[in-house]
Design a protein around this motif. Sequence first.
Motif, mmCIF file in Angstrom:
data_model
loop_
_atom_site.group_PDB
_atom_site.id
_atom_site.type_symbol
_atom_site.label_atom_id
_atom_site.label_comp_id
_atom_site.label_asym_id
_atom_site.label_seq_id
_atom_site.Cartn_x
_atom_site.Cartn_y
_atom_site.Cartn_z
ATOM 1 N N ASP A 37 0.813 -1.224 0.000
ATOM 2 C CA ASP A 37 0.000 0.000 0.000
ATOM 3 C C ASP A 37 0.845 1.273 0.000
ATOM 4 O OD1 ASP A 37 -2.220 -1.484 -0.039
ATOM 5 O OD2 ASP A 37 -2.696 -1.269 2.100
ATOM 6 N N GLU A 38 1.975 1.229 0.728
ATOM 7 C CA GLU A 38 2.794 2.448 0.841
ATOM 8 C C GLU A 38 3.333 2.830 -0.533
ATOM 9 O OE1 GLU A 38 2.563 -0.341 3.327
ATOM 10 O OE2 GLU A 38 4.716 -0.413 3.007
ATOM 11 N N ASP A 39 3.775 1.782 -1.306
ATOM 12 C CA ASP A 39 4.340 2.073 -2.631
ATOM 13 C C ASP A 39 3.243 2.509 -3.586
ATOM 14 O OD1 ASP A 39 6.602 1.251 -1.447
ATOM 15 O OD2 ASP A 39 6.652 -0.728 -2.383
ATOM 16 N N LYS A 40 2.080 1.870 -3.431
ATOM 17 C CA LYS A 40 0.943 2.242 -4.281
ATOM 18 C C LYS A 40 0.571 3.703 -4.041
ATOM 19 C CE LYS A 40 -2.221 -1.052 -4.177
ATOM 20 N NZ LYS A 40 -3.459 -1.641 -3.682
ATOM 21 N N TYR A 41 0.672 4.104 -2.789
ATOM 22 C CA TYR A 41 0.319 5.484 -2.459
ATOM 23 C C TYR A 41 1.167 6.456 -3.299
ATOM 24 C CZ TYR A 41 -0.527 9.847 -0.164
ATOM 25 O OH TYR A 41 -0.885 11.157 0.047
ATOM 26 N N PHE A 42 2.484 6.240 -3.318
ATOM 27 C CA PHE A 42 3.353 7.186 -4.035
ATOM 28 C C PHE A 42 3.195 7.083 -5.557
ATOM 29 C CE2 PHE A 42 5.655 6.987 0.081
ATOM 30 C CZ PHE A 42 5.514 8.328 0.405
ATOM 31 N N LYS A 43 2.705 5.923 -6.027
ATOM 32 C CA LYS A 43 2.477 5.799 -7.472
ATOM 33 C C LYS A 43 1.197 6.513 -7.894
ATOM 34 C CE LYS A 43 4.758 1.506 -8.914
ATOM 35 N NZ LYS A 43 5.941 1.652 -8.185
ATOM 36 N N THR A 44 0.286 6.690 -6.947
ATOM 37 C CA THR A 44 -1.032 7.225 -7.320
ATOM 38 C C THR A 44 -1.289 8.628 -6.768
ATOM 39 O OG1 THR A 44 -1.931 6.013 -5.434
ATOM 40 C CG2 THR A 44 -2.180 4.975 -7.589
ATOM 41 N N HIS A 45 -0.274 9.200 -6.114
ATOM 42 C CA HIS A 45 -0.433 10.570 -5.592
ATOM 43 C C HIS A 45 0.737 11.437 -6.029
ATOM 44 C CE1 HIS A 45 -3.366 8.422 -3.238
ATOM 45 N NE2 HIS A 45 -3.963 9.591 -3.075
ATOM 46 N N LYS A 46 0.401 12.659 -6.461
ATOM 47 C CA LYS A 46 1.460 13.536 -6.990
ATOM 48 C C LYS A 46 2.253 14.170 -5.855
ATOM 49 C CE LYS A 46 -0.817 15.234 -11.109
ATOM 50 N NZ LYS A 46 -1.872 16.195 -11.253
ATOM 51 N N PRO A 47 3.572 14.322 -6.049
ATOM 52 C CA PRO A 47 4.361 15.011 -5.024
ATOM 53 C C PRO A 47 4.077 16.512 -5.048
ATOM 54 C CG PRO A 47 5.736 14.447 -6.907
ATOM 55 C CD PRO A 47 4.380 13.877 -7.184
ATOM 56 N N PRO A 48 4.281 17.194 -3.938
ATOM 57 C CA PRO A 48 4.124 18.653 -3.971
ATOM 58 C C PRO A 48 5.153 19.267 -4.924
ATOM 59 C CG PRO A 48 4.809 17.892 -1.761
ATOM 60 C CD PRO A 48 4.664 16.683 -2.615
ATOM 61 N N SER A 49 4.756 20.345 -5.627
ATOM 62 C CA SER A 49 5.630 20.902 -6.673
ATOM 63 C C SER A 49 6.932 21.482 -6.098
ATOM 64 C CB SER A 49 4.880 21.994 -7.423
ATOM 65 O OG SER A 49 4.423 22.932 -6.472
ATOM 66 N N TYR A 50 6.941 21.813 -4.823
ATOM 67 C CA TYR A 50 8.110 22.496 -4.234
ATOM 68 C C TYR A 50 9.116 21.506 -3.608
ATOM 69 C CZ TYR A 50 5.264 21.467 -0.177
ATOM 70 O OH TYR A 50 4.509 20.805 0.756
ATOM 71 N N LEU A 51 8.852 20.218 -3.761
ATOM 72 C CA LEU A 51 9.665 19.227 -3.034
ATOM 73 C C LEU A 51 11.169 19.343 -3.365
ATOM 74 C CD1 LEU A 51 9.072 17.040 -0.952
ATOM 75 C CD2 LEU A 51 8.927 15.384 -2.809
ATOM 76 N N GLY A 52 11.485 19.689 -4.613
ATOM 77 C CA GLY A 52 12.888 19.815 -5.026
ATOM 78 C C GLY A 52 13.601 20.894 -4.214
ATOM 79 N N GLU A 53 12.889 21.960 -3.960
ATOM 80 C CA GLU A 53 13.485 23.079 -3.206
ATOM 81 C C GLU A 53 13.799 22.652 -1.771
ATOM 82 O OE1 GLU A 53 11.839 27.417 -2.142
ATOM 83 O OE2 GLU A 53 11.191 26.646 -4.082
#
Length: 347
Positions: A37-53
Motif C-alpha cells: 500500500d505504501e508504494d501504491k500510495y506514491f504511485k497514485t499521488h502527486k508530489p508537492p511541486s516544491y519538493l525539489g526546493e
Amino acid sequence: MTPISPKQSKSFRTSNPEADSAIDRTIPDFPAAQIPDEDKYFKTHKPPSYLGEISEQVSEFIEHHKKVTGKKVVLVTSGGTTVPLENNTVRFIDNFSAGTRGATSAEYFLENDYAVIFLHREFSLLPYSRHYSHTTNCFLDYMTEVNNKVEINPDFADQMLVVLRKYNDAKTSKSLLLVPFTTVNQYLYTLRTISELLQSLDSKALFYLAAAVSDFFLPQSRLPQHKIQSQATGKLIVDLEQVPKFLSRLVDNWAPSAMIVSFKLETDSSILIKKAKSALDRYQHQLVIGNLLQTRKKEVVFVTPDGKENWITLTNEQIDQDVEIESLIIPEVIKEHKSWVTNHDRK
Ligand code: PAZ
C-alpha cells in the motif's frame, strides 16, 4: 578416494527449469505480485511541486552539520496534517494538535547541541516564537511606548532576553531548519525525502515523530476539483481510505540506521500501553512515547522493545514552577540515542 570437486558435487542446476513440470495445467494461476500500500500510495499521488526546493535546503543543512559542526541531526515532526475534501480546498478535515510538543521539544534538542529539522504544520507553534505567538495576549501587549518610541514592556523583557539569546544562538549556528506541510500528502512526501537524505548520517540521525498524522484520507483520484456544492449534494457523505502505515517503510527502507521514536496518542488510558507495544511489534523501531490527550502536558510513558514502561510525570511543584515536560523527555531520548550510536559504531 578421488576427491569430489565442488563442480561435480551437485547433480542439478537451479538455472535450468524442470522440464517435466514446466507446464502443469493442474496448478492454479499464480496471482500477480501485489505492490504494498505504501508504494501504491506514491504511485497514485502527486508530489508537492516544491519538493525539489526542500530537498536542496535539507541536503545543504545535513552537509553543513556533517562537515562543519559534527552535530547529530534530529527530525522533529510537529502539528496536525489536514485532509482536503476539495482540490481547490475550501473544506478539509483537521485535528487538535497545536504543535506544542514538537516546538518545545525542538528547543530542548537545540539546547543539547542537536541540529534540528523541524517538519511542522504551517502556522502551528514554532520553536522560540511559541512563547509569544499563540498566547491570549496580542503581540502588541509585549510592547510599550516610551518617548515616542516602541520598547519591550519591562514586565516581559527579562524572559524575552533569555528566549532571544537562545533563538540567536540557533540562528547563528545554522542549527534549525524549518520545513512546513499542511496536507497529509505533503507530509508523507516530505517525510520520505528528508528521511532518505538523512541516511547519509547513519545512526547519528534521530527521528522524533510527534506530529498528529491523519489515519484516513481522500485519494487524489476521488478529490473533486472545485468546492462541493451543497444544492447538488444535499447530505455530504465522506468515504475515506486508510492512510498506509509508513512507519515500516521508514524503519526498513528510508532510514534503516537511524533511531526512530514515535508517539502514540490515545484518549482511553486502558489501551495506551497495549497500543504502544503493538506499534513496536509491528514496526520494530526503538521507542514509543505514549500520552493521553487529557494529560499529555504532565505525563508520558516510554515503552521500549524489551517491554519496559518508564513513566515521566511532573510533580505538582514542577507544574507550579511551569516546568515543561519536554525538559524531562528530551534528556532521556538523547541518552537512548547515545547508546544507539555507540552500539551501532561497535558493529
Ligand atoms: O501538538 P500538541 O502538543 O498539542 O500534541 C502533541 C501530540 C499529542 C500530538 C503528540 O504528543 C503525539 O502523541 N503525537 C502522535 C499522535 C498519534 O499519531 O498517535
